[in-house]
Design an enzyme around this catalytic site. Structure first.
Site, PDB file in Angstrom:
ATOM      1  N   HIS A   1      83.715  56.723  -6.466  1.00 37.86           N
ATOM      2  CA  HIS A   1      84.427  55.439  -6.414  1.00 37.86           C
ATOM      3  C   HIS A   1      85.746  55.434  -7.176  1.00 37.86           C
ATOM      4  O   HIS A   1      86.252  54.380  -7.544  1.00 37.86           O
ATOM      5  CB  HIS A   1      83.507  54.317  -6.916  1.00 37.86           C
ATOM      6  CG  HIS A   1      82.337  54.051  -6.012  1.00 37.86           C
ATOM      7  ND1 HIS A   1      81.233  53.321  -6.382  1.00 37.86           N
ATOM      8  CD2 HIS A   1      82.106  54.427  -4.724  1.00 37.86           C
ATOM      9  CE1 HIS A   1      80.374  53.267  -5.370  1.00 37.86           C
ATOM     10  NE2 HIS A   1      80.875  53.936  -4.363  1.00 37.86           N
TER      11      HIS A   1
ATOM     12  N   CYS B   1     109.487  53.759  -7.884  1.00 37.88           N
ATOM     13  CA  CYS B   1     110.125  53.429  -6.603  1.00 37.88           C
ATOM     14  C   CYS B   1     110.225  51.924  -6.398  1.00 37.88           C
ATOM     15  O   CYS B   1     110.779  51.472  -5.398  1.00 37.88           O
ATOM     16  CB  CYS B   1     109.349  54.076  -5.441  1.00 37.88           C
ATOM     17  SG  CYS B   1     107.899  53.133  -4.901  1.00 37.88           S
TER      18      CYS B   1
HETATM   19  P1  NAD Z   1      75.019  47.707 -10.543  1.00 41.01           P
HETATM   20  O1  NAD Z   1      75.568  46.750 -11.555  1.00 41.01           O
HETATM   21  O2  NAD Z   1      74.819  47.230  -9.164  1.00 41.01           O
HETATM   22  O3  NAD Z   1      73.609  48.217 -11.062  1.00 41.01           O
HETATM   23  C1  NAD Z   1      73.428  48.611 -12.386  1.00 41.01           C
HETATM   24  C2  NAD Z   1      72.007  49.073 -12.521  1.00 41.01           C
HETATM   25  O4  NAD Z   1      71.855  49.582 -13.826  1.00 41.01           O
HETATM   26  C3  NAD Z   1      70.969  47.965 -12.336  1.00 41.01           C
HETATM   27  O5  NAD Z   1      69.992  48.412 -11.433  1.00 41.01           O
HETATM   28  C4  NAD Z   1      70.391  47.791 -13.728  1.00 41.01           C
HETATM   29  O6  NAD Z   1      69.012  47.467 -13.683  1.00 41.01           O
HETATM   30  C5  NAD Z   1      70.614  49.140 -14.314  1.00 41.01           C
HETATM   31  N1  NAD Z   1      70.704  49.163 -15.770  1.00 41.01           N
HETATM   32  C6  NAD Z   1      71.075  48.183 -16.620  1.00 41.01           C
HETATM   33  N2  NAD Z   1      71.027  48.621 -17.892  1.00 41.01           N
HETATM   34  C7  NAD Z   1      70.633  49.921 -17.831  1.00 41.01           C
HETATM   35  C8  NAD Z   1      70.400  50.919 -18.804  1.00 41.01           C
HETATM   36  N3  NAD Z   1      70.584  50.686 -20.095  1.00 41.01           N
HETATM   37  N4  NAD Z   1      69.999  52.142 -18.386  1.00 41.01           N
HETATM   38  C9  NAD Z   1      69.819  52.400 -17.069  1.00 41.01           C
HETATM   39  N5  NAD Z   1      70.020  51.484 -16.111  1.00 41.01           N
HETATM   40  C10 NAD Z   1      70.423  50.265 -16.482  1.00 41.01           C
HETATM   41  O7  NAD Z   1      75.952  48.990 -10.609  1.00 41.01           O
HETATM   42  P2  NAD Z   1      76.035  50.178  -9.586  1.00 41.01           P
HETATM   43  O8  NAD Z   1      74.716  50.458  -8.972  1.00 41.01           O
HETATM   44  O9  NAD Z   1      76.771  51.250 -10.268  1.00 41.01           O
HETATM   45  O10 NAD Z   1      76.974  49.553  -8.470  1.00 41.01           O
HETATM   46  C11 NAD Z   1      77.336  50.376  -7.420  1.00 41.01           C
HETATM   47  C12 NAD Z   1      78.804  50.332  -7.219  1.00 41.01           C
HETATM   48  O11 NAD Z   1      79.255  49.077  -6.755  1.00 41.01           O
HETATM   49  C13 NAD Z   1      79.658  50.534  -8.444  1.00 41.01           C
HETATM   50  O12 NAD Z   1      79.825  51.861  -8.787  1.00 41.01           O
HETATM   51  C14 NAD Z   1      80.948  50.065  -8.028  1.00 41.01           C
HETATM   52  O13 NAD Z   1      81.709  51.095  -7.462  1.00 41.01           O
HETATM   53  C15 NAD Z   1      80.636  49.112  -6.933  1.00 41.01           C
HETATM   54  N6  NAD Z   1      81.290  47.949  -7.377  1.00 41.01           N
HETATM   55  C16 NAD Z   1      82.610  48.095  -7.643  1.00 41.01           C
HETATM   56  C17 NAD Z   1      83.324  47.077  -8.109  1.00 41.01           C
HETATM   57  C18 NAD Z   1      84.783  47.257  -8.420  1.00 41.01           C
HETATM   58  O14 NAD Z   1      85.329  46.550  -9.190  1.00 41.01           O
HETATM   59  N7  NAD Z   1      85.465  48.195  -7.827  1.00 41.01           N
HETATM   60  C19 NAD Z   1      82.674  45.892  -8.304  1.00 41.01           C
HETATM   61  C20 NAD Z   1      81.320  45.772  -8.027  1.00 41.01           C
HETATM   62  C21 NAD Z   1      80.632  46.829  -7.585  1.00 41.01           C
HETATM   63 ZN    ZN Z   2     106.039  54.336  -5.582  1.00 38.25          ZN
END
Ligand code: NAD
Ligand code: ZN
Length: 238
Positions: A119, A149
């Site tokens: 990502h 630019c």
């Molecule tokens: P998520 O927030 O959806 O899930 C986080 C998970 O971590 C949850 O299942 C939670 O239970 C768990 N968790 C919480 N504390 C923990 C701990 N201490 N140890 C282990 N697990 C723990 O995050 P995700 O699954 O990484 O989301 C997937 C993707 O969605 C992200 O990588 C991101 O790229 C994308 N996303 C991106 C944006 C952005 O701003 N670009 C925004 C939202 C989602």
């Molecule tokens: Zn540029």
């Protein structure tokens, strides 16, 4: 739980090839909020307002303010024991690949080397006009920041509705297919195509170990669902 951990550890220590998929949860204990869990950003904001190309086109200043807040929080944080355990695992496993959905760079800072970033990277900025990108760690002084630019710079992350960096998902797929063990840590496994790596490993006969304090859609299908924070459970696997 303990015997479950012991069995999972045996599989990890015996494996010659390991793939790991991480999500926001592995950085939770470094003080970086996750997206969907309690205290996650999406409880306060709608992702449609922040993490889409449309949102950025509508209000680049607002989107950048939020990314810059995250960048400062990450800059002030440190890799945790979970990140460090993955470095130790890489050092002792003949074939090891870490696939991350995280953009915070904490895996690199901990010392992970063979890394696939699905990502993007919050420290990279990319020009919307000329397409050039570079690393920018300094605090922003201009919202949105501008390229030489004159074009507007955007964060080098993958937003909802965008495709993944060229080749990243192909490399991840090949890695997971070839791995004896897939460890899935700290991801809600709701965002595809990344989450699709889990059924891919299961279908290919790999041992899948999930580490998460909460249940996910895959908890009942994986071989080991270890419920706990990754900074605690990942070190147990070594
Ligand atoms: P998520 O927030 O959806 O899930 C986080 C998970 O971590 C949850 O299942 C939670 O239970 C768990 N968790 C919480 N504390 C923990 C701990 N201490 N140890 C282990 N697990 C723990 O995050 P995700 O699954 O990484 O989301 C997937 C993707 O969605 C992200 O990588 C991101 O790229 C994308 N996303 C991106 C944006 C952005 O701003 N670009 C925004 C939202 C989602
Ligand atoms: Zn540029």
């Amino acid at each position: 739980m303990r015997s479950n951990v012991d069995d999972a550890r045996d599989r990890v220590l015996a494996a010659r090839s390991i793939a790991v998929l991480t999500g926001a949860g592995v950085s939770a204990e470094s003080g970086i909020p996750t997206f969907r869990s309690n205290g996650g950003y999406w409880r306060k904001f709608r992702f449609e307002d922040l993490a889409t190309p449309q949102a950025f086109a509508r209000d680049p200043k607002f989107v950048w303010a939020w990314y810059e807040e995250r960048r400062r929080a990450i800059a002030a944080s440190q890799p945790n024991a979970g990140h460090e355990a993955l470095v130790a695992m890489e050092n002792r496993t003949p074939s090891f690949t870490l696939i991350t959905q995280n953009v915070d760079g904490l895996h690199e800072r901990a010392g992970s080397r063979n890394l696939i970033k699905l990502h993007g990277d919050i420290w990279i900025v990319r020009c919307m006009t000329c397409g050039r990108e570079h690393e920018e760690r300094a605090a922003l002084t201009e919202f949105p920041p501008k390229c030489g630019c004159g074009g507007i710079l955007r964060p080098g992350v993958v937003w909802f509705g965008e495709s993944l960096p060229a080749g990243a998902m192909e490399r991840a797929t090949d890695t997971v297919r070839a791995a004896e063990v897939l460890i899935v840590a700290g991801t809600s496994a709701q965002i595809y195509p990344a989450a699709g790596l889990i059924p891919l490993a299961l279908a290919g006969g790999g041992v899948v170990i999930e580490i998460n304090p909460d249940r996910t859609a895959f908890s009942s299908e994986v071989h080991f669902a270890l419920h706990g924070p990754s900074a605690e459970v990942l070190p147990w696997l070594l």
